[in-house]
Scaffold this motif. Structure first.
Motif, PDB file in Angstrom:
ATOM      1  N   ALA A  34       0.844  -1.218   0.000  1.00 58.17           N
ATOM      2  CA  ALA A  34       0.000   0.000   0.000  1.00 58.17           C
ATOM      3  C   ALA A  34       0.865   1.250   0.000  1.00 58.17           C
ATOM      4  O   ALA A  34       0.520   2.262   0.604  1.00 58.17           O
ATOM      5  CB  ALA A  34      -0.970   0.014   1.176  1.00 58.17           C
ATOM      6  N   SER A  91       3.289   3.528  -2.826  1.00 56.96           N
ATOM      7  CA  SER A  91       3.941   3.716  -4.133  1.00 56.96           C
ATOM      8  C   SER A  91       5.438   3.921  -3.939  1.00 56.96           C
ATOM      9  O   SER A  91       6.237   3.460  -4.748  1.00 56.96           O
ATOM     10  CB  SER A  91       3.398   4.946  -4.848  1.00 56.96           C
ATOM     11  OG  SER A  91       2.030   4.959  -4.866  1.00 56.96           O
ATOM     12  N   THR A 137      -5.424   7.202  -6.011  1.00 56.61           N
ATOM     13  CA  THR A 137      -5.609   8.058  -4.843  1.00 56.61           C
ATOM     14  C   THR A 137      -6.568   9.204  -5.168  1.00 56.61           C
ATOM     15  O   THR A 137      -7.493   9.489  -4.410  1.00 56.61           O
ATOM     16  CB  THR A 137      -4.243   8.601  -4.400  1.00 56.61           C
ATOM     17  OG1 THR A 137      -3.507   7.495  -3.870  1.00 56.61           O
ATOM     18  CG2 THR A 137      -4.343   9.679  -3.365  1.00 56.61           C
ATOM     19  N   ALA A 154      -1.923   7.816   3.259  1.00 54.54           N
ATOM     20  CA  ALA A 154      -1.611   9.236   3.067  1.00 54.54           C
ATOM     21  C   ALA A 154      -2.849  10.030   2.630  1.00 54.54           C
ATOM     22  O   ALA A 154      -2.893  11.249   2.780  1.00 54.54           O
ATOM     23  CB  ALA A 154      -0.489   9.398   2.055  1.00 54.54           C
ATOM     24  N   SER A 155      -3.848   9.342   2.088  1.00 56.36           N
ATOM     25  CA  SER A 155      -5.057  10.037   1.643  1.00 56.36           C
ATOM     26  C   SER A 155      -5.885  10.568   2.805  1.00 56.36           C
ATOM     27  O   SER A 155      -6.655  11.514   2.633  1.00 56.36           O
ATOM     28  CB  SER A 155      -5.971   9.064   0.885  1.00 56.36           C
ATOM     29  OG  SER A 155      -5.434   8.758  -0.348  1.00 56.36           O
ATOM     30  N   ASP A 199      -6.812   1.040   0.363  1.00 56.74           N
ATOM     31  CA  ASP A 199      -5.488   1.616   0.104  1.00 56.74           C
ATOM     32  C   ASP A 199      -4.659   0.662  -0.765  1.00 56.74           C
ATOM     33  O   ASP A 199      -3.981   1.063  -1.707  1.00 56.74           O
ATOM     34  CB  ASP A 199      -4.780   1.865   1.452  1.00 56.74           C
ATOM     35  CG  ASP A 199      -3.616   2.823   1.322  1.00 56.74           C
ATOM     36  OD1 ASP A 199      -3.361   3.291   0.190  1.00 56.74           O
ATOM     37  OD2 ASP A 199      -2.946   3.108   2.330  1.00 56.74           O
ATOM     38  N   ARG A 245      -6.065   1.026  -4.267  1.00 53.48           N
ATOM     39  CA  ARG A 245      -5.778   2.277  -4.992  1.00 53.48           C
ATOM     40  C   ARG A 245      -4.280   2.423  -5.277  1.00 53.48           C
ATOM     41  O   ARG A 245      -3.886   2.980  -6.302  1.00 53.48           O
ATOM     42  CB  ARG A 245      -6.330   3.489  -4.241  1.00 53.48           C
ATOM     43  CG  ARG A 245      -5.695   3.807  -2.898  1.00 53.48           C
ATOM     44  CD  ARG A 245      -6.351   5.018  -2.253  1.00 53.48           C
ATOM     45  NE  ARG A 245      -5.757   5.347  -0.979  1.00 53.48           N
ATOM     46  CZ  ARG A 245      -6.279   5.075   0.205  1.00 53.48           C
ATOM     47  NH1 ARG A 245      -7.424   4.430   0.274  1.00 53.48           N
ATOM     48  NH2 ARG A 245      -5.670   5.428   1.317  1.00 53.48           N
ATOM     49  N   ASN A 265      -2.329   3.255  -8.643  1.00 55.94           N
ATOM     50  CA  ASN A 265      -1.307   4.322  -8.702  1.00 55.94           C
ATOM     51  C   ASN A 265      -0.058   3.838  -9.427  1.00 55.94           C
ATOM     52  O   ASN A 265       0.451   4.491 -10.337  1.00 55.94           O
ATOM     53  CB  ASN A 265      -0.882   4.734  -7.282  1.00 55.94           C
ATOM     54  CG  ASN A 265      -1.953   5.522  -6.558  1.00 55.94           C
ATOM     55  OD1 ASN A 265      -2.892   5.982  -7.173  1.00 55.94           O
ATOM     56  ND2 ASN A 265      -1.804   5.674  -5.257  1.00 55.94           N
TER      57      ASN A 265
HETATM   58  N1  ASP Z   1      -1.045   4.545  -0.241  1.00 55.95           N
HETATM   59  C1  ASP Z   1      -1.097   5.390  -1.400  1.00 55.95           C
HETATM   60  C2  ASP Z   1       0.203   5.270  -2.146  1.00 55.95           C
HETATM   61  O1  ASP Z   1       1.233   5.061  -1.578  1.00 55.95           O
HETATM   62  C3  ASP Z   1      -1.369   6.820  -1.040  1.00 55.95           C
HETATM   63  C4  ASP Z   1      -2.786   6.927  -0.477  1.00 55.95           C
HETATM   64  O2  ASP Z   1      -3.718   7.077  -1.268  1.00 55.95           O
HETATM   65  O3  ASP Z   1      -2.989   6.822   0.737  1.00 55.95           O
HETATM   66  O4  ASP Z   1       0.231   5.373  -3.352  1.00 55.95           O
END
Ligand code: ASP
Length: 426
Positions: free
Chosen positions: A283, A285, A322, A366-367, A396, A399, A403
């Motif tokens: 989770a 990037s 995200t 982080a969202s 997460d 998504r 990403n």
């Molecule tokens: N966890 C996501 C990322 O690292 C960021 C988020 O949407 O919380 O891409």
């Protein structure tokens, strides 16, 4: 490139434990009211503490991430055609993802499946109805007359000015202005914001260590106050997020691969599966970046200079999943709290989510601060975010996969343009 140490299984155990404890407690007492002293005296304050700790970091994190992101995308070594092409694809892909998400959430209206009585049962205060303003008034508020005031009142539901949106505009503007200042003169401020970004990220990591405890408390509250019904309520929301992510991650990416690269989508997804799986399990990037680089160079055979440039920027600044998730969640919470967002306000949320693709750090959860901050700007109570925290880790993982997939698709498109340019030179 650090990530938090909360493994998905730890959070899963915490979820199960919290929920079971809540359901058992509800089963043992004659009425859920009996549990209120425990909820109000223990589990709710722990959850609120967690949210407050996250919010404490929002302003430094967002401002430093946006300024550093603009500087990174626009500095000497990265400038030029490759930078512009990357920026163009990032904006197109992010915009598509946000509009897909907003389209589906407006169509299905998952918030309508959560009755107001359930929100009241959870002791969430319903926000006062905010009068929607005209399109120009909304647009003008993006430009703050006093950025410090906007930062100070960013989470005040009574603040009728731009709030966090205006703070983001200010950060972007300063980043762009810094690009036009000689490197030597801008260096101290640039280094300050880069260092502030690293420190805020580290701060977020420390706070996120509390995630299992906070999630256990949220699920205890959900189980104790609403019983299993609580899950049925957000089930439609989870399904909407997954459907939108799938549509973007498979549909849009395949379309872009077919028309913008030489890669067949099925082969592309097969070759990148290692990176996608890693994104799903971490989770993050940022934590997946080394794997994405390896896959891009060794499996997709992209030129290393393109892979390094696009993927490094993409790991923090190209986050389609995200952006989509944040848009869907803000609209879902607005629906839950009966906040009628005008078309202009929805457009504003969409613009912010596209920006959030740049401003959200590539680390787990982080969202969440972004959702709390933008949500507050449209009148969603801060505790609204607790409604989705129980399912956030799973969403997460999904998504983040979208990403990382988006970064690899973007690198493949930029690489094709680069090869065509080389062919013309030869
Ligand atoms: N966890 C996501 C990322 O690292 C960021 C988020 O949407 O919380 O891409």
């Amino acid at each position: 490139m650090s990530t938090t140490r909360n493994s998905p299984s730890k959070i899963l155990y915490a979820m199960i434990l919290g929920l079971l404890a809540g359901l058992i407690a509800r089963g043992l007492v004659s009425s859920p009211e009996v549990l209120l002293p425990w909820i109000n005296g223990l589990t709710k304050p722990i959850g609120t503490l967690f949210i407050r700790l996250i919010l404490m970091l929002v302003i430094p994190l967002l401002v430093s991430a946006l300024i550093s992101g603009v500087l990174e995308a626009g500095t000497g070594k990265n400038l030029g055609k490759m930078g512009l092409r990357t920026l163009f694809i990032v904006i197109i892909l992010s915009s598509l993802s946000v509009f897909i998400g907003l389209g589906i959430v407006n169509w299905i209206q998952p918030g309508r499946f959560v009755p107001q009585a359930a929100i009241q049962a959870m002791n969430h205060t319903l926000p006062p109805k905010i009068e929607s303003k005209g399109i120009w008034e909304n647009m003008l508020q993006i430009v703050p007359m006093n950025p410090l005031k906007e930062a100070a009142f960013a989470f005040d539901p009574k603040n009728s000015e731009g709030g966090i949106i205006a703070v983001m505009f200010f950060a972007l503007f300063i980043g762009i202005a810094m690009l036009r200042v000689p490197e030597k003169e801008a260096r101290p401020v640039r280094e300050f914001f880069q260092s502030l970004f690293t420190i805020s990220q580290r701060g977020l990591e420390i706070v996120l260590k509390l995630t299992p405890l906070a999630v256990a408390c949220f699920l205890f509250n959900l189980g104790a106050q609403l019983g299993l019904e609580g899950f049925r309520l957000i089930g439609v929301y989870v399904a909407v997020v997954l459907a939108a992510l799938l549509l973007h991650g498979v549909g849009v990416y395949s379309f872009v691969l077919i028309f913008g690269t030489n890669h067949h989508p099925i082969h592309f997804f097969k070759k990148t599966s290692e990176a996608l799986l890693m994104a799903f399990s971490t989770a993050s990037s940022n934590a997946t970046l080394p794997k994405s680089l390896e896959v891009a160079e060794k499996k997709l055979n992209l030129p290393p200079s393109v892979a390094r440039f696009v993927l490094t920027i993409g790991a923090s600044a190209n986050q389609n999943g995200t952006a989509l998730f944040e848009g869907v969640t803000i609209l879902f919470l607005a629906q839950v709290y009966g906040i009628d967002l005008s078309f202009a306000q929805q457009l504003q949320v969409a613009g912010l989510c596209i920006l959030a693709g740049v401003g959200t750090a590539g680390v787990p959860s982080a969202s969440i601060p972004f959702i709390a901050a933008v949500g507050a700007g449209v009148g969603i109570p801060l505790e609204g975010v607790t409604l989705i925290l129980g399912v956030d880790r799973f969403l997460d993982m999904c998504r983040t996969t979208v990403n990382v997939g988006g970064d690899l698709v973007c690198a493949a498109v930029v690489a094709r343009g680069d090869r065509e340019k080389e062919d013309r030179v030869l």
